[in-house]
Design a protein around this motif. Structure first.
Motif, PDB file in Angstrom:
ATOM      1  N   HIS A 183       0.837  -1.204   0.000  1.00  8.10           N
ATOM      2  CA  HIS A 183       0.000   0.000   0.000  1.00  8.10           C
ATOM      3  C   HIS A 183       0.869   1.251   0.000  1.00  8.10           C
ATOM      4  O   HIS A 183       1.814   1.337   0.783  1.00  8.10           O
ATOM      5  N   VAL A 184       0.517   2.204  -0.869  1.00  6.77           N
ATOM      6  CA  VAL A 184       1.356   3.387  -1.028  1.00  6.77           C
ATOM      7  C   VAL A 184       0.510   4.667  -0.968  1.00  6.77           C
ATOM      8  O   VAL A 184      -0.167   5.020  -1.935  1.00  6.77           O
ATOM      9  N   PRO A 185       0.540   5.366   0.189  1.00  5.75           N
ATOM     10  CA  PRO A 185      -0.208   6.623   0.295  1.00  5.75           C
ATOM     11  C   PRO A 185       0.542   7.754  -0.418  1.00  5.75           C
ATOM     12  O   PRO A 185       1.717   8.015  -0.115  1.00  5.75           O
ATOM     13  N   VAL A 186      -0.104   8.409  -1.355  1.00  5.51           N
ATOM     14  CA  VAL A 186       0.501   9.511  -2.121  1.00  5.51           C
ATOM     15  C   VAL A 186      -0.593  10.491  -2.537  1.00  5.51           C
ATOM     16  O   VAL A 186      -1.779  10.181  -2.457  1.00  5.51           O
ATOM     17  N   GLY A 187      -0.168  11.642  -3.048  1.00  7.64           N
ATOM     18  CA  GLY A 187      -1.094  12.580  -3.682  1.00  7.64           C
ATOM     19  C   GLY A 187      -1.413  12.097  -5.093  1.00  7.64           C
ATOM     20  O   GLY A 187      -0.766  11.182  -5.621  1.00  7.64           O
ATOM     21  N   ASP A 188      -2.390  12.751  -5.671  1.00 11.75           N
ATOM     22  CA  ASP A 188      -2.906  12.367  -6.976  1.00 11.75           C
ATOM     23  C   ASP A 188      -1.839  12.402  -8.096  1.00 11.75           C
ATOM     24  O   ASP A 188      -1.892  11.630  -9.049  1.00 11.75           O
TER      25      ASP A 188
ATOM     26  N   VAL B 233      -4.577 -12.357 -11.417  1.00  9.17           N
ATOM     27  CA  VAL B 233      -4.614 -11.062 -12.093  1.00  9.17           C
ATOM     28  C   VAL B 233      -5.657 -11.197 -13.185  1.00  9.17           C
ATOM     29  O   VAL B 233      -5.446 -11.934 -14.147  1.00  9.17           O
ATOM     30  N   GLY B 234      -6.789 -10.512 -13.031  1.00 11.71           N
ATOM     31  CA  GLY B 234      -7.938 -10.802 -13.888  1.00 11.71           C
ATOM     32  C   GLY B 234      -8.369 -12.220 -13.564  1.00 11.71           C
ATOM     33  O   GLY B 234      -8.682 -12.531 -12.423  1.00 11.71           O
ATOM     34  N   GLU B 235      -8.329 -13.084 -14.578  1.00 10.48           N
ATOM     35  CA  GLU B 235      -8.663 -14.505 -14.346  1.00 10.48           C
ATOM     36  C   GLU B 235      -7.404 -15.350 -14.150  1.00 10.48           C
ATOM     37  O   GLU B 235      -7.470 -16.501 -13.764  1.00 10.48           O
ATOM     38  N   GLU B 236      -6.249 -14.726 -14.502  1.00 10.67           N
ATOM     39  CA  GLU B 236      -4.982 -15.482 -14.585  1.00 10.67           C
ATOM     40  C   GLU B 236      -4.375 -15.781 -13.220  1.00 10.67           C
ATOM     41  O   GLU B 236      -4.133 -14.849 -12.444  1.00 10.67           O
ATOM     42  N   PRO B 237      -4.065 -17.060 -12.927  1.00 13.91           N
ATOM     43  CA  PRO B 237      -3.286 -17.307 -11.709  1.00 13.91           C
ATOM     44  C   PRO B 237      -1.800 -17.014 -11.983  1.00 13.91           C
ATOM     45  O   PRO B 237      -1.265 -17.431 -12.999  1.00 13.91           O
ATOM     46  N   VAL B 238      -1.186 -16.261 -11.116  1.00 11.74           N
ATOM     47  CA  VAL B 238       0.237 -15.937 -11.287  1.00 11.74           C
ATOM     48  C   VAL B 238       0.934 -16.229  -9.967  1.00 11.74           C
ATOM     49  O   VAL B 238       0.414 -15.922  -8.894  1.00 11.74           O
ATOM     50  N   HIS B 239       2.125 -16.855 -10.092  1.00 11.30           N
ATOM     51  CA  HIS B 239       2.940 -17.056  -8.902  1.00 11.30           C
ATOM     52  C   HIS B 239       3.849 -15.831  -8.817  1.00 11.30           C
ATOM     53  O   HIS B 239       4.816 -15.714  -9.557  1.00 11.30           O
ATOM     54  N   ALA B 240       3.484 -14.905  -7.953  1.00 12.92           N
ATOM     55  CA  ALA B 240       4.118 -13.582  -7.995  1.00 12.92           C
ATOM     56  C   ALA B 240       5.196 -13.449  -6.932  1.00 12.92           C
ATOM     57  O   ALA B 240       4.992 -13.849  -5.781  1.00 12.92           O
ATOM     58  N   TYR B 241       6.328 -12.864  -7.305  1.00 12.67           N
ATOM     59  CA  TYR B 241       7.303 -12.515  -6.270  1.00 12.67           C
ATOM     60  C   TYR B 241       6.989 -11.118  -5.730  1.00 12.67           C
ATOM     61  O   TYR B 241       7.078 -10.870  -4.545  1.00 12.67           O
ATOM     62  N   PHE B 242       6.595 -10.209  -6.644  1.00 13.33           N
ATOM     63  CA  PHE B 242       6.274  -8.841  -6.219  1.00 13.33           C
ATOM     64  C   PHE B 242       4.762  -8.622  -6.209  1.00 13.33           C
ATOM     65  O   PHE B 242       4.070  -9.046  -7.139  1.00 13.33           O
ATOM     66  N   PRO B 243       4.254  -7.940  -5.180  1.00 12.25           N
ATOM     67  CA  PRO B 243       2.807  -7.656  -5.115  1.00 12.25           C
ATOM     68  C   PRO B 243       2.391  -6.589  -6.120  1.00 12.25           C
ATOM     69  O   PRO B 243       3.227  -5.827  -6.607  1.00 12.25           O
ATOM     70  N   MET B 244       1.108  -6.543  -6.431  1.00 15.12           N
ATOM     71  CA  MET B 244       0.540  -5.451  -7.222  1.00 15.12           C
ATOM     72  C   MET B 244       0.155  -4.360  -6.222  1.00 15.12           C
ATOM     73  O   MET B 244      -0.805  -4.523  -5.479  1.00 15.12           O
ATOM     74  N   VAL B 245       0.915  -3.275  -6.181  1.00 19.74           N
ATOM     75  CA  VAL B 245       0.682  -2.276  -5.126  1.00 19.74           C
ATOM     76  C   VAL B 245      -0.661  -1.574  -5.296  1.00 19.74           C
ATOM     77  O   VAL B 245      -1.133  -1.380  -6.408  1.00 19.74           O
ATOM     78  N   GLU B 246      -1.233  -1.228  -4.157  1.00 19.96           N
ATOM     79  CA  GLU B 246      -2.491  -0.460  -4.131  1.00 19.96           C
ATOM     80  C   GLU B 246      -2.160   0.997  -3.824  1.00 19.96           C
ATOM     81  O   GLU B 246      -1.709   1.294  -2.716  1.00 19.96           O
ATOM     82  N   PRO B 247      -2.405   1.909  -4.763  1.00 21.65           N
ATOM     83  CA  PRO B 247      -2.231   3.327  -4.445  1.00 21.65           C
ATOM     84  C   PRO B 247      -3.293   3.766  -3.445  1.00 21.65           C
ATOM     85  O   PRO B 247      -4.429   3.309  -3.528  1.00 21.65           O
ATOM     86  N   MET B 248      -2.928   4.611  -2.496  1.00 24.17           N
ATOM     87  CA  MET B 248      -3.915   5.172  -1.551  1.00 24.17           C
ATOM     88  C   MET B 248      -3.944   6.678  -1.791  1.00 24.17           C
ATOM     89  O   MET B 248      -3.154   7.421  -1.204  1.00 24.17           O
ATOM     90  N   ILE B 249      -4.801   7.069  -2.712  1.00 27.82           N
ATOM     91  CA  ILE B 249      -4.829   8.469  -3.150  1.00 27.82           C
ATOM     92  C   ILE B 249      -6.009   9.207  -2.531  1.00 27.82           C
ATOM     93  O   ILE B 249      -5.927  10.392  -2.223  1.00 27.82           O
ATOM     94  N   ASP B 250      -7.085   8.463  -2.298  1.00 31.39           N
ATOM     95  CA  ASP B 250      -8.280   9.116  -1.769  1.00 31.39           C
ATOM     96  C   ASP B 250      -7.985   9.752  -0.425  1.00 31.39           C
ATOM     97  O   ASP B 250      -7.093   9.343   0.292  1.00 31.39           O
ATOM     98  N   GLY B 251      -8.755  10.718  -0.120  1.00 30.72           N
ATOM     99  CA  GLY B 251      -8.572  11.439   1.136  1.00 30.72           C
ATOM    100  C   GLY B 251      -9.153  12.797   0.879  1.00 30.72           C
ATOM    101  O   GLY B 251      -9.582  13.080  -0.237  1.00 30.72           O
ATOM    102  N   PRO B 252      -9.157  13.637   1.885  1.00 29.21           N
ATOM    103  CA  PRO B 252      -9.818  14.924   1.689  1.00 29.21           C
ATOM    104  C   PRO B 252      -9.062  15.847   0.718  1.00 29.21           C
ATOM    105  O   PRO B 252      -9.667  16.729   0.140  1.00 29.21           O
ATOM    106  N   ALA B 253      -7.748  15.635   0.549  1.00 30.25           N
ATOM    107  CA  ALA B 253      -6.997  16.594  -0.277  1.00 30.25           C
ATOM    108  C   ALA B 253      -5.990  15.889  -1.179  1.00 30.25           C
ATOM    109  O   ALA B 253      -4.785  16.070  -1.017  1.00 30.25           O
ATOM    110  N   PRO B 254      -6.448  15.090  -2.142  1.00 29.08           N
ATOM    111  CA  PRO B 254      -5.500  14.371  -2.994  1.00 29.08           C
ATOM    112  C   PRO B 254      -4.717  15.307  -3.920  1.00 29.08           C
ATOM    113  O   PRO B 254      -3.658  14.957  -4.415  1.00 29.08           O
ATOM    114  N   ARG B 255      -5.251  16.515  -4.127  1.00 22.60           N
ATOM    115  CA  ARG B 255      -4.593  17.471  -5.022  1.00 22.60           C
ATOM    116  C   ARG B 255      -4.866  18.889  -4.530  1.00 22.60           C
ATOM    117  O   ARG B 255      -5.905  19.478  -4.847  1.00 22.60           O
TER     118      ARG B 255
END
Ligand code: TYM
Length: 354
Positions: A145-150, A185-207
């Motif tokens: 999870h990565v909290p950032v601005g827009d 990923v979609g329908e595809e099973p993948v044996h992943a070493y790295f995660p698919m990061v989730e951006p955390m942009i929402d919040g009262p002041a993304p921009r």
């Protein structure tokens, strides 16, 4: 959804003063997330060379971002606060990602286009490869999870593309080593070493927008200091900047729809809401129908009451650099140990002898 253990990572560049956009779009979220998550917060000094190769006082700027983190309420013992160059594994993984990512992906980045301007041939290679290092910052800890601005959204999409290409290119090696985690990923099973990061942009002041032009982002690089509120501004300066902030002749509307087409009014109401931890609708219930001559002094009082304690604590922390330096050293050590665990596996997956 991924089965990776949740981990929050984010970074801030030590270039110029931090402003209200950095605080509301990023640092305030960092503080909130530490309650329920394992968090790593980084002063990205390697990245700052792409904006400015020679700094007059890089050590001072690094310390000042770390001090802002801590003064805002980040707990460096429960979590990790460090500077990027203290963990060489970031640069090592970035090199590998430079070989995974495609030049076309980098060329499409709007921040690269904006920053390189018309003379692209003359931009540094570092500026082009910037998102690759950013992906390495996050993935060297396998953060989820990565909290950032827009403005960082596109970079995080690229981080996902890099992670996915690495996972697919090295799929057989990851499986053989038994180091991955099954995801779909979609329908595809993948044996992943790295995660698919989730951006955390929402919040009262993304921009948060400029105080001089509600259609432009509040930014460290705007030549007008009146366009932004810096975390180091004193009460008098904050008051002057808010009083001079551009507005339109109308009073405040009584609902959020009434802010449409009024970027400056929308921005000031958004800043008020974020600072007060309220919604824009709620703020307009209180101030709807009032003139800016009433709203602006209320915003000054609120901004000063939130920022003054942070500014004060920052200068207290920066008066004795040994304390901040010890925090960064300790954070660097702990970050290095975690990053090295990942890199041992990555070197193995790739086939480097070690
Ligand atoms: P940087 O240093 O430019 O900005 C730090 C954070 O502040 C946010 N931000 C804003 N949010 C709302 N309104 C604004 N006007 C505003 N201006 C800036 C940014 O979105 C950011 O979250 N590339 C990153 C640093 C980085 C990073 C990373 C971030 C390097 N590696 C890994 C996350 C994960 C940057 O230049 O941020």
């Amino acid at each position: 959804m991924s089965n990776f253990p949740p981990l929050v990572f984010s970074g801030v560049q030590p270039t110029g003063n931090l402003h209200l956009g950095n605080y509301l779009g990023a640092i305030r979220k960092f503080v909130a997330l530490q309650e329920n998550n394992d968090c790593i917060y980084c002063v990205v000094d390697l990245h700052s060379l792409t904006a400015q190769l020679v700094h007059e006082d890089l050590p001072g700027q690094i310390r000042s971002i770390a001090a802002a983190f801590i003064a805002s309420g980040i707990d460096p013992k429960a979590h990790i606060v460090f500077n990027q160059s203290a963990v060489p594994q970031h640069a090592e993984l970035a090199w590998i990602f430079n070989c995974v990512a495609r030049i076309g992906w980098m060329n499409r980045m709007t921040q690269f286009k904006d920053k390189a301007g018309k003379d692209r041939e003359n931009a540094s290679l570092g500026l082009l490869a910037y998102p690759s290092l950013m992906a390495a910052d996050i993935l060297v800890y396998r953060a989820t999870h990565v909290p950032v601005g827009d403005d960082q959204k596109q970079h995080l999409e690229l981080t996902r593309d890099i992670a996915m290409k690495f996972n697919l290119d090295y799929q057989a090696h990851i499986r053989n080593g038994g180091k991955g985690i099954d995801i779909t990923v979609g329908e595809e099973p993948v044996h992943a070493y790295f995660p698919m990061v989730e951006p955390m942009i929402d919040g009262p002041a993304p921009r948060v927008m400029s105080l001089r032009d509600g259609t432009k982002k509040m930014s460290k690089s705007d030549p007008s200091d009146l366009s932004r509120i810096n975390l180091v501004d004193d009460a008098e300066t904050i008051s002057r900047k808010i009083r001079k902030a551009k507005t339109d002749p109308d009073g405040l509307p009584s609902d959020v729809e009434g802010l449409a087409g009024r970027p400056e009014a929308d921005n000031l109401v958004g800043i008020y809401a974020a600072l007060a931890d309220r919604t824009k609708a709620d703020v307009l219930t209180e101030f709807g129908g009032q003139q800016f001559s009433v709203f602006k002094p209320a915003l000054v009082d609120l901004a000063v009451s939130v920022l003054a304690p942070i500014t004060g604590e920052m200068s207290r922390l920066l008066a004795d650099t040994s304390h901040i330096d010890a925090i960064l050293r300790d954070g660097g050590e702990r970050a290095r140990a975690r990053a090295e665990t990942t890199m041992r596996e990555v070197r193995d997956i790739i086939g480097f002898l070690q």
